[in-house]
Design a protein around this motif. Sequence first.
Motif, PDB file in Angstrom:
ATOM      1  N   ASP A 236       2.555   3.601  -4.282  1.00  0.00           N
ATOM      2  CA  ASP A 236       2.328   2.873  -3.023  1.00  0.00           C
ATOM      3  C   ASP A 236       2.454   3.781  -1.803  1.00  0.00           C
ATOM      4  O   ASP A 236       1.725   3.617  -0.826  1.00  0.00           O
ATOM      5  CB  ASP A 236       3.380   1.764  -2.848  1.00  0.00           C
ATOM      6  CG  ASP A 236       3.001   0.454  -3.505  1.00  0.00           C
ATOM      7  OD1 ASP A 236       1.881   0.355  -4.044  1.00  0.00           O
ATOM      8  OD2 ASP A 236       3.838  -0.467  -3.478  1.00  0.00           O
ATOM      9  N   GLY A 261       0.979  -0.151 -17.268  1.00  0.00           N
ATOM     10  CA  GLY A 261       1.254   0.796 -16.204  1.00  0.00           C
ATOM     11  C   GLY A 261       1.098   0.185 -14.826  1.00  0.00           C
ATOM     12  O   GLY A 261       0.790  -1.010 -14.681  1.00  0.00           O
ATOM     13  N   PRO A 262       1.333   0.988 -13.809  1.00  0.00           N
ATOM     14  CA  PRO A 262       1.245   0.547 -12.421  1.00  0.00           C
ATOM     15  C   PRO A 262      -0.104  -0.077 -12.081  1.00  0.00           C
ATOM     16  O   PRO A 262      -1.130   0.304 -12.654  1.00  0.00           O
ATOM     17  CB  PRO A 262       1.429   1.853 -11.639  1.00  0.00           C
ATOM     18  CG  PRO A 262       2.216   2.727 -12.535  1.00  0.00           C
ATOM     19  CD  PRO A 262       1.748   2.395 -13.922  1.00  0.00           C
ATOM     20  N   ASP A 263      -0.078  -0.997 -11.124  1.00  0.00           N
ATOM     21  CA  ASP A 263      -1.303  -1.694 -10.734  1.00  0.00           C
ATOM     22  C   ASP A 263      -2.057  -0.954  -9.635  1.00  0.00           C
ATOM     23  O   ASP A 263      -3.045  -1.469  -9.112  1.00  0.00           O
ATOM     24  CB  ASP A 263      -0.981  -3.130 -10.301  1.00  0.00           C
ATOM     25  CG  ASP A 263      -0.079  -3.184  -9.069  1.00  0.00           C
ATOM     26  OD1 ASP A 263       0.028  -2.172  -8.353  1.00  0.00           O
ATOM     27  OD2 ASP A 263       0.519  -4.243  -8.832  1.00  0.00           O
ATOM     28  N   ASN A 264      -1.571   0.215  -9.268  1.00  0.00           N
ATOM     29  CA  ASN A 264      -2.161   0.920  -8.129  1.00  0.00           C
ATOM     30  C   ASN A 264      -2.556   2.355  -8.471  1.00  0.00           C
ATOM     31  O   ASN A 264      -2.489   3.247  -7.626  1.00  0.00           O
ATOM     32  CB  ASN A 264      -1.186   0.891  -6.943  1.00  0.00           C
ATOM     33  CG  ASN A 264       0.218   1.344  -7.341  1.00  0.00           C
ATOM     34  OD1 ASN A 264       0.469   1.630  -8.505  1.00  0.00           O
ATOM     35  ND2 ASN A 264       1.114   1.413  -6.374  1.00  0.00           N
ATOM     36  N   LEU A 265      -2.989   2.546  -9.725  1.00  0.00           N
ATOM     37  CA  LEU A 265      -3.376   3.904 -10.129  1.00  0.00           C
ATOM     38  C   LEU A 265      -4.555   4.427  -9.326  1.00  0.00           C
ATOM     39  O   LEU A 265      -4.733   5.639  -9.209  1.00  0.00           O
ATOM     40  CB  LEU A 265      -3.728   3.932 -11.620  1.00  0.00           C
ATOM     41  CG  LEU A 265      -2.561   3.822 -12.603  1.00  0.00           C
ATOM     42  CD1 LEU A 265      -3.091   3.783 -14.033  1.00  0.00           C
ATOM     43  CD2 LEU A 265      -1.610   5.002 -12.445  1.00  0.00           C
ATOM     44  N   ALA A 266      -5.375   3.525  -8.776  1.00  0.00           N
ATOM     45  CA  ALA A 266      -6.539   4.000  -8.008  1.00  0.00           C
ATOM     46  C   ALA A 266      -6.109   4.805  -6.789  1.00  0.00           C
ATOM     47  O   ALA A 266      -6.912   5.577  -6.243  1.00  0.00           O
ATOM     48  CB  ALA A 266      -7.428   2.828  -7.598  1.00  0.00           C
ATOM     49  N   ILE A 268      -4.363   7.263  -6.935  1.00  0.00           N
ATOM     50  CA  ILE A 268      -4.471   8.667  -7.363  1.00  0.00           C
ATOM     51  C   ILE A 268      -5.805   9.247  -6.901  1.00  0.00           C
ATOM     52  O   ILE A 268      -5.892  10.412  -6.506  1.00  0.00           O
ATOM     53  CB  ILE A 268      -4.307   8.781  -8.892  1.00  0.00           C
ATOM     54  CG1 ILE A 268      -2.912   8.313  -9.318  1.00  0.00           C
ATOM     55  CG2 ILE A 268      -4.558  10.208  -9.356  1.00  0.00           C
ATOM     56  CD1 ILE A 268      -2.724   8.241 -10.833  1.00  0.00           C
ATOM     57  N   ILE A 269      -6.829   8.419  -6.946  1.00  0.00           N
ATOM     58  CA  ILE A 269      -8.161   8.882  -6.517  1.00  0.00           C
ATOM     59  C   ILE A 269      -8.236   8.972  -5.000  1.00  0.00           C
ATOM     60  O   ILE A 269      -8.528  10.024  -4.438  1.00  0.00           O
ATOM     61  CB  ILE A 269      -9.261   7.919  -7.026  1.00  0.00           C
ATOM     62  CG1 ILE A 269      -9.187   7.777  -8.537  1.00  0.00           C
ATOM     63  CG2 ILE A 269     -10.638   8.404  -6.564  1.00  0.00           C
ATOM     64  CD1 ILE A 269     -10.123   6.722  -9.098  1.00  0.00           C
ATOM     65  N   THR A 270      -7.958   7.853  -4.351  1.00  0.00           N
ATOM     66  CA  THR A 270      -8.244   7.794  -2.915  1.00  0.00           C
ATOM     67  C   THR A 270      -7.349   8.728  -2.115  1.00  0.00           C
ATOM     68  O   THR A 270      -7.721   9.159  -1.030  1.00  0.00           O
ATOM     69  CB  THR A 270      -8.079   6.362  -2.387  1.00  0.00           C
ATOM     70  OG1 THR A 270      -6.776   5.879  -2.736  1.00  0.00           O
ATOM     71  CG2 THR A 270      -9.121   5.455  -3.008  1.00  0.00           C
ATOM     72  N   ARG A 271      -6.163   9.046  -2.656  1.00  0.00           N
ATOM     73  CA  ARG A 271      -5.259   9.940  -1.926  1.00  0.00           C
ATOM     74  C   ARG A 271      -5.254  11.360  -2.494  1.00  0.00           C
ATOM     75  O   ARG A 271      -4.471  12.199  -2.065  1.00  0.00           O
ATOM     76  CB  ARG A 271      -3.842   9.362  -1.948  1.00  0.00           C
ATOM     77  CG  ARG A 271      -3.807   7.965  -1.364  1.00  0.00           C
ATOM     78  CD  ARG A 271      -2.410   7.400  -1.279  1.00  0.00           C
ATOM     79  NE  ARG A 271      -2.466   5.983  -0.916  1.00  0.00           N
ATOM     80  CZ  ARG A 271      -1.411   5.198  -0.811  1.00  0.00           C
ATOM     81  NH1 ARG A 271      -0.202   5.689  -1.029  1.00  0.00           N
ATOM     82  NH2 ARG A 271      -1.542   3.928  -0.482  1.00  0.00           N
ATOM     83  N   LEU A 273      -4.202  12.526  -5.372  1.00  0.00           N
ATOM     84  CA  LEU A 273      -2.897  12.884  -5.928  1.00  0.00           C
ATOM     85  C   LEU A 273      -3.038  13.682  -7.220  1.00  0.00           C
ATOM     86  O   LEU A 273      -4.019  13.548  -7.943  1.00  0.00           O
ATOM     87  CB  LEU A 273      -2.086  11.610  -6.217  1.00  0.00           C
ATOM     88  CG  LEU A 273      -1.881  10.642  -5.065  1.00  0.00           C
ATOM     89  CD1 LEU A 273      -1.052   9.446  -5.529  1.00  0.00           C
ATOM     90  CD2 LEU A 273      -1.219  11.330  -3.882  1.00  0.00           C
TER      91      LEU A 273
END
Lengths: 342, 342
Positions: A236, A261-266, A268-271, A273
């Motif tokens: 987050d 797993g986490p609901d916010n893996l995307a 990783i793409i947009t930031r 990471l």
Amino acid sequence: MSNTTSTHVQLIARPEGWPTPADFRIATVEYGELQPGQIRVQNEFVSVDPYMRGRMNDVRSYVAPYALGETIGGGAIGRVVASEADAIPVGSVVLHQHGWSDLVQGEATTFRVVPELPGVPLSLYLGTLGMTGLTGYVGLTAIAGMKPGDTVFISGAAGAVGTAAGQIAKLLGAGRVIGSAGSAEKVRLLTEKYGYDAAFNYKDAPVREQLAELAPDGVDVFFDNVGGDHLEAALDVMNDGGRIALCGAITSYNTTEKVAGPDNLANIITRGLSVKGFTLAAYLHLAPEFNGHMTGWFSEGRIAYDETIVDGIESTVDAFLDMMRGANTGKMLVRVGGSTAR
Amino acid sequence: MSNTTSTHVQLIARPEGWPTPADFRIATVEYGELQPGQIRVQNEFVSVDPYMRGRMNDVRSYVAPYALGETIGGGAIGRVVASEADAIPVGSVVLHQHGWSDLVQGEATTFRVVPELPGVPLSLYLGTLGMTGLTGYVGLTAIAGMKPGDTVFISGAAGAVGTAAGQIAKLLGAGRVIGSAGSAEKVRLLTEKYGYDAAFNYKDAPVREQLAELAPDGVDVFFDNVGGDHLEAALDVMNDGGRIALCGAITSYNTTEKVAGPDNLANIITRGLSVKGFTLAAYLHLAPEFNGHMTGWFSEGRIAYDETIVDGIESTVDAFLDMMRGANTGKMLVRVGGSTAR
């Protein structure tokens, strides 16, 4: 001639979920005479570590599963009580991976001599001065590429790796270091003893809420020992280009179901990471670099540590289970050297 | 003097889940006279891309959200029909990011002249020869560090990025390239036209099962355009030290609920995997390197491509939605140059 009778803890059944005492047995091992090239070691401390849980399963992993009926392997430190190897005389202190027993003998090449230094308890070679400290160092440097000024979040911060990692982060110039732990007392230790700038009890409120509040400017480096809700919360708040070192996921080690797993893996793409998992075996070449730093810091009195110690090789399974439940602060160890002289 | 009336597609409401035509409007924009330094461009093709969905939300991301009431920005290519800028004369072909309109005018510095080459349709500058191809190249090289001999899995392989990435992987020496797509016809194209060694229809059976069967020796590099079940399946079969380039997660773009991540993220730790997300903006410096490779490959006839083209700027929203649903093979484009001469 020294005693040749040894007490070992062996795995006899593969745990489903949480291990129970019935998965282990206390076995007496009678060693024969030392052969040329061998040494006999009276252990002083044996280590119980989260990664051992994985080796109790019969699944593909980075180290072979423990064999049923054999002694649980792992880190231990002891003193040589008999030697047929010129390189390691009686009285030497040795580190080894022979694991959960009070006495062990074997080829001298499977033991490593460590110096006895004033003011350095031998147990520290299993913790802050050893693999545990190195794990924190590797995760922050080689894996996460921590830079001075970074905001760092460390989950499971009051554990063996976390207490070391937080201090190493600060000593390497981290800007703000945030930790999570499972009790008010541990949270207090993190800020008062281990130099964390902020800490929270993950049992008090959702990790997402607490971390977001303590990291208003985001997180650059996340050192994860926990997984699950901690990884989700970190995703987050990670800053663009942030780096996540995945060292452990203790939340999942004793579950019988797979955990989503986490609901916010995307993010990783947009930031943009980077998420990198590691186990120490591939990074042992960094030990000299780590030792160089840590020896200096330790001698300057800049390294704090805690150990949670239980006595008796027969207590090892309980110690292991207590550690998995978070009963420890800092490194969890079993002291076996206090037993009867042999 | 050329026409100054332009048709634009603008966002007027933030979609919840799948966008609907009601979230957009077709607007007539009347440009004034060209100012010094400006050019006027008749678009020939405008691009619809998955990342645009994210920009329709009002959330923090790597690019600013689209403003309500303004034209949807994005890649387009057209021809200069009027110029007050010496550097870009009338007749030049230009690439730009002014987005969904049939005619646009603005500062010449916001347009980039591209050469008209025999045998190279202008539309390819929006696809395989442009950002789409570069995305595949960057993901495989800078992000995933693909090495010759690697087994590579590419999800959403029949899309714009996937068709390019699969070929680039093979041309850079990948050992085995596996792709997933959403129809039998696409799967056939992957192996017959795009050089994939194996491909499967993710609608036929669980991705986990199909991928495990096609990757008996594991996967070294995963190039993910899909997320969700594809990421989970890849984590099952990644080899130790494997690298995952997260380029897209189209499964999650139109959900209104957060979607839980894979149940096997701990494999990232035990296998020492690297997972890196990326968006192209930070890697534009690799464009010359990519162009060097791609120009050679293309001129040698080693690059196949598909385009799914609809006509008319008014069809852009439908094209965008069709692309998000997977109706396209290769790059989805809207052709606007075929409209009336101005």
